[in-house]
Design a protein around this motif. Structure first.
Motif, PDB file in Angstrom:
ATOM      1  N   GLY A  17       0.821  -1.183  -0.010  1.00  0.00           N
ATOM      2  CA  GLY A  17       0.073  -0.012  -0.197  1.00  0.00           C
ATOM      3  C   GLY A  17       0.928   1.243  -0.050  1.00  0.00           C
ATOM      4  N   ILE A  18       0.674   2.076  -1.076  1.00  0.00           N
ATOM      5  CA  ILE A  18       1.606   3.178  -1.253  1.00  0.00           C
ATOM      6  C   ILE A  18       0.597   4.387  -1.591  1.00  0.00           C
ATOM      7  CG2 ILE A  18       3.432   4.402  -2.431  1.00  0.00           C
ATOM      8  CD1 ILE A  18       4.305   1.439  -3.309  1.00  0.00           C
ATOM      9  N   VAL A  19       0.340   5.250  -0.867  1.00  0.00           N
ATOM     10  CA  VAL A  19      -0.527   6.544  -1.176  1.00  0.00           C
ATOM     11  C   VAL A  19       0.098   7.601  -1.052  1.00  0.00           C
ATOM     12  CG1 VAL A  19      -2.691   7.517  -0.246  1.00  0.00           C
ATOM     13  CG2 VAL A  19      -2.414   4.984  -0.019  1.00  0.00           C
ATOM     14  N   THR A  20      -0.167   8.513  -2.180  1.00  0.00           N
ATOM     15  CA  THR A  20       0.246  10.030  -2.045  1.00  0.00           C
ATOM     16  C   THR A  20      -1.131  10.867  -2.071  1.00  0.00           C
ATOM     17  OG1 THR A  20       2.303   9.255  -3.055  1.00  0.00           O
ATOM     18  CG2 THR A  20       1.537  11.927  -3.076  1.00  0.00           C
ATOM     19  N   THR A  21      -1.456  11.944  -1.465  1.00  0.00           N
ATOM     20  CA  THR A  21      -2.574  12.477  -1.523  1.00  0.00           C
ATOM     21  C   THR A  21      -2.285  13.893  -1.598  1.00  0.00           C
ATOM     22  OG1 THR A  21      -3.607  11.152   0.149  1.00  0.00           O
ATOM     23  CG2 THR A  21      -4.688  13.249  -0.136  1.00  0.00           C
ATOM     24  N   SER A  22      -2.888  14.579  -2.298  1.00  0.00           N
ATOM     25  CA  SER A  22      -2.867  16.090  -3.062  1.00  0.00           C
ATOM     26  C   SER A  22      -4.133  16.933  -2.845  1.00  0.00           C
ATOM     27  CB  SER A  22      -2.335  15.938  -4.293  1.00  0.00           C
ATOM     28  OG  SER A  22      -1.917  17.566  -4.394  1.00  0.00           O
ATOM     29  N   ASN A  23      -4.194  18.228  -2.329  1.00  0.00           N
ATOM     30  CA  ASN A  23      -5.165  18.808  -1.974  1.00  0.00           C
ATOM     31  C   ASN A  23      -5.543  19.777  -3.064  1.00  0.00           C
ATOM     32  OD1 ASN A  23      -5.969  17.434   0.269  1.00  0.00           O
ATOM     33  ND2 ASN A  23      -4.440  18.821   1.560  1.00  0.00           N
TER      34      ASN A  23
ATOM     35  N   GLY B  86      -3.458  21.911 -10.442  1.00  0.00           N
ATOM     36  CA  GLY B  86      -3.501  22.481  -9.270  1.00  0.00           C
ATOM     37  C   GLY B  86      -3.150  21.664  -8.265  1.00  0.00           C
ATOM     38  N   ILE B  87      -2.456  20.688  -8.286  1.00  0.00           N
ATOM     39  CA  ILE B  87      -1.859  19.536  -7.130  1.00  0.00           C
ATOM     40  C   ILE B  87      -0.341  19.453  -7.142  1.00  0.00           C
ATOM     41  CG2 ILE B  87      -3.814  18.209  -7.511  1.00  0.00           C
ATOM     42  CD1 ILE B  87      -2.141  16.196  -9.197  1.00  0.00           C
ATOM     43  N   SER B  88      -0.065  19.081  -5.952  1.00  0.00           N
ATOM     44  CA  SER B  88       1.287  18.640  -5.773  1.00  0.00           C
ATOM     45  C   SER B  88       1.621  17.387  -6.485  1.00  0.00           C
ATOM     46  CB  SER B  88       1.736  18.561  -4.415  1.00  0.00           C
ATOM     47  OG  SER B  88       3.241  18.136  -4.045  1.00  0.00           O
ATOM     48  N   THR B  89       2.705  17.195  -7.154  1.00  0.00           N
ATOM     49  CA  THR B  89       3.063  15.827  -8.000  1.00  0.00           C
ATOM     50  C   THR B  89       4.041  15.150  -7.216  1.00  0.00           C
ATOM     51  OG1 THR B  89       4.369  16.822  -9.523  1.00  0.00           O
ATOM     52  CG2 THR B  89       2.143  16.624  -9.964  1.00  0.00           C
ATOM     53  N   THR B  90       4.631  15.724  -5.964  1.00  0.00           N
ATOM     54  CA  THR B  90       5.422  15.128  -5.298  1.00  0.00           C
ATOM     55  C   THR B  90       5.032  13.799  -4.752  1.00  0.00           C
ATOM     56  OG1 THR B  90       6.312  17.106  -4.435  1.00  0.00           O
ATOM     57  CG2 THR B  90       7.123  15.215  -3.276  1.00  0.00           C
ATOM     58  N   GLY B  91       5.907  12.543  -5.238  1.00  0.00           N
ATOM     59  CA  GLY B  91       5.505  11.303  -4.587  1.00  0.00           C
ATOM     60  C   GLY B  91       4.476  10.633  -5.825  1.00  0.00           C
TER      61      GLY B  91
ATOM     62  N   ALA C 289      -9.381   2.231 -12.171  1.00  0.00           N
ATOM     63  CA  ALA C 289      -8.212   2.020 -12.824  1.00  0.00           C
ATOM     64  C   ALA C 289      -7.634   3.096 -13.551  1.00  0.00           C
ATOM     65  CB  ALA C 289      -8.339   0.487 -13.529  1.00  0.00           C
ATOM     66  N   ALA C 290      -8.447   4.166 -13.583  1.00  0.00           N
ATOM     67  CA  ALA C 290      -7.352   5.262 -14.218  1.00  0.00           C
ATOM     68  C   ALA C 290      -6.057   5.510 -13.623  1.00  0.00           C
ATOM     69  CB  ALA C 290      -8.296   6.649 -14.063  1.00  0.00           C
ATOM     70  N   LYS C 291      -5.154   5.553 -14.517  1.00  0.00           N
ATOM     71  CA  LYS C 291      -3.685   5.720 -13.996  1.00  0.00           C
ATOM     72  C   LYS C 291      -3.120   7.028 -14.702  1.00  0.00           C
ATOM     73  CE  LYS C 291      -2.996   0.806 -13.761  1.00  0.00           C
ATOM     74  NZ  LYS C 291      -2.342  -0.243 -14.272  1.00  0.00           N
ATOM     75  N   VAL C 292      -2.187   7.430 -13.860  1.00  0.00           N
ATOM     76  CA  VAL C 292      -1.266   8.749 -14.080  1.00  0.00           C
ATOM     77  C   VAL C 292      -0.434   8.365 -15.531  1.00  0.00           C
ATOM     78  CG1 VAL C 292       0.620  10.023 -13.442  1.00  0.00           C
ATOM     79  CG2 VAL C 292      -1.081   9.456 -11.781  1.00  0.00           C
ATOM     80  N   SER C 293      -0.598   8.923 -16.501  1.00  0.00           N
ATOM     81  CA  SER C 293       0.220   8.586 -17.783  1.00  0.00           C
ATOM     82  C   SER C 293       1.122   9.548 -18.104  1.00  0.00           C
ATOM     83  CB  SER C 293      -0.708   8.453 -18.936  1.00  0.00           C
ATOM     84  OG  SER C 293      -1.283   9.731 -19.268  1.00  0.00           O
ATOM     85  N   VAL C 294       1.220  10.827 -17.554  1.00  0.00           N
ATOM     86  CA  VAL C 294       2.110  11.895 -17.767  1.00  0.00           C
ATOM     87  C   VAL C 294       2.205  13.040 -16.632  1.00  0.00           C
ATOM     88  CG1 VAL C 294       2.706  14.094 -19.215  1.00  0.00           C
ATOM     89  CG2 VAL C 294       1.716  11.968 -20.266  1.00  0.00           C
ATOM     90  N   ILE C 295       3.390  13.154 -15.990  1.00  0.00           N
ATOM     91  CA  ILE C 295       3.408  14.163 -14.761  1.00  0.00           C
ATOM     92  C   ILE C 295       4.083  15.407 -15.285  1.00  0.00           C
ATOM     93  CG2 ILE C 295       4.405  14.557 -12.545  1.00  0.00           C
ATOM     94  CD1 ILE C 295       4.370  11.452 -12.321  1.00  0.00           C
ATOM     95  N   GLY C 296       3.391  16.532 -14.966  1.00  0.00           N
ATOM     96  CA  GLY C 296       4.107  17.929 -15.278  1.00  0.00           C
ATOM     97  C   GLY C 296       3.973  18.762 -14.083  1.00  0.00           C
ATOM     98  N   ALA C 297       4.515  19.988 -14.195  1.00  0.00           N
ATOM     99  CA  ALA C 297       4.261  20.878 -13.397  1.00  0.00           C
ATOM    100  C   ALA C 297       2.987  21.279 -12.783  1.00  0.00           C
ATOM    101  CB  ALA C 297       4.996  22.164 -13.527  1.00  0.00           C
ATOM    102  N   GLY C 298       2.688  20.635 -11.532  1.00  0.00           N
ATOM    103  CA  GLY C 298       1.303  20.815 -10.582  1.00  0.00           C
ATOM    104  C   GLY C 298       0.215  20.461 -11.356  1.00  0.00           C
ATOM    105  N   GLN C 299       0.627  19.305 -12.270  1.00  0.00           N
ATOM    106  CA  GLN C 299      -0.785  18.643 -13.061  1.00  0.00           C
ATOM    107  C   GLN C 299      -0.285  17.316 -13.532  1.00  0.00           C
ATOM    108  OE1 GLN C 299      -1.225  21.209 -16.188  1.00  0.00           O
ATOM    109  NE2 GLN C 299      -0.286  19.955 -17.554  1.00  0.00           N
ATOM    110  N   VAL C 300      -1.218  16.310 -13.607  1.00  0.00           N
ATOM    111  CA  VAL C 300      -1.035  14.964 -14.191  1.00  0.00           C
ATOM    112  C   VAL C 300      -2.219  14.663 -15.217  1.00  0.00           C
ATOM    113  CG1 VAL C 300       0.053  13.925 -11.978  1.00  0.00           C
ATOM    114  CG2 VAL C 300      -2.569  13.738 -12.458  1.00  0.00           C
ATOM    115  N   ASN C 301      -1.698  13.912 -16.174  1.00  0.00           N
ATOM    116  CA  ASN C 301      -2.736  13.449 -17.284  1.00  0.00           C
ATOM    117  C   ASN C 301      -2.874  11.916 -16.781  1.00  0.00           C
ATOM    118  OD1 ASN C 301      -2.960  15.591 -18.774  1.00  0.00           O
ATOM    119  ND2 ASN C 301      -1.702  15.009 -20.536  1.00  0.00           N
ATOM    120  N   LEU C 302      -4.247  11.433 -16.830  1.00  0.00           N
ATOM    121  CA  LEU C 302      -4.663  10.370 -17.133  1.00  0.00           C
ATOM    122  C   LEU C 302      -4.813   9.535 -18.155  1.00  0.00           C
ATOM    123  CD1 LEU C 302      -6.860  10.642 -13.653  1.00  0.00           C
ATOM    124  CD2 LEU C 302      -4.568  10.223 -13.648  1.00  0.00           C
ATOM    125  N   ASP C 303      -4.833   8.153 -18.230  1.00  0.00           N
ATOM    126  CA  ASP C 303      -5.259   7.453 -19.241  1.00  0.00           C
ATOM    127  C   ASP C 303      -6.461   7.059 -19.439  1.00  0.00           C
ATOM    128  OD1 ASP C 303      -5.784   5.672 -17.047  1.00  0.00           O
ATOM    129  OD2 ASP C 303      -4.744   3.721 -17.967  1.00  0.00           O
TER     130      ASP C 303
END
Length: 175
Positions: A14-20, A33-38, A53-67
């Motif tokens: 179990g590995i969890v990262t939470t962003s507000n 508008g999120i922190s992508t740390t972790g 099962a939506a997964k992170v496909s790309v990480i950018g500055a303060g944002q993520v793209n999902l599949d």
């Protein structure tokens, strides 16, 4: 090679990262508008605004793209978003069969577990968002066996850090 049975154990998965303060538009794959740390590519998002099962496909500055695309009908802001990191429970070195498995809750609260099987960028859930109450476990058993090709993996995702032990019964070396 002869067939052999093994129990593949994974402890405290179990590995969890939470962003507000995340923002999610209508029918979009973008969370801003999120922190992508972790957060890592391949992490599974836990949000009511995306199908399982939506997964992170790309990480950018303060944002993520999902599949996968969001399911919300209006834009949402100020959202708490959790990203579940994968714990690889088994990698098949040869053709094998997942005979069964047990997933035990290690916490004092209900946890939710996802189990997927796949290879490369192609994965399928065999258990999705399964609630496991405190003091309980979830069992994959005689409902059906899952055949694994060489190099296929079984990944676990849990919505609570270090919250689940797993024991997978594997028959390897099958022809």
């Amino acid at each position: 090679m002869a067939e052999s049975f093994t129990n593949q154990l994974t402890s405290a998965a179990g590995i969890v990262t939470t962003s507000n303060n995340g923002s999610i538009g209508v029918s979009t794959t973008l969370i801003t508008g999120i922190s992508t740390t972790g957060v890592s590519v391949g992490d599974m998002v836990k949000s009511t605004f995306f199908r399982g099962a939506a997964k992170v496909s790309v990480i950018g500055a303060g944002q993520v793209n999902l599949d996968k695309t969001s399911t919300n009908t209006t834009s949402k802001t100020g959202q708490t978003i959790s990203f579940m990191g994968k714990s690889t429970a088994f990698t098949a070195s040869e053709k094998s069969i997942l005979v069964g498995g047990t997933f035990a809750n290690l916490t004092d609260n209900t946890i939710h577990v996802n189990v997927e099987v796949g290879i490369g960028n192609t994965f399928a859930l065999i258990a999705h968002d399964i609630p496991i109450p405190q003091g309980s476990s979830f069992v994959i058993s005689d409902a059906g066996k899952t055949i694994l090709r060489a190099n296929e993996v079984i990944n676990l995702y849990c919505d609570t850090a270090t919250a689940v032990d797993s024991s997978l019964s594997i028959l390897s070396g099958v022809t």
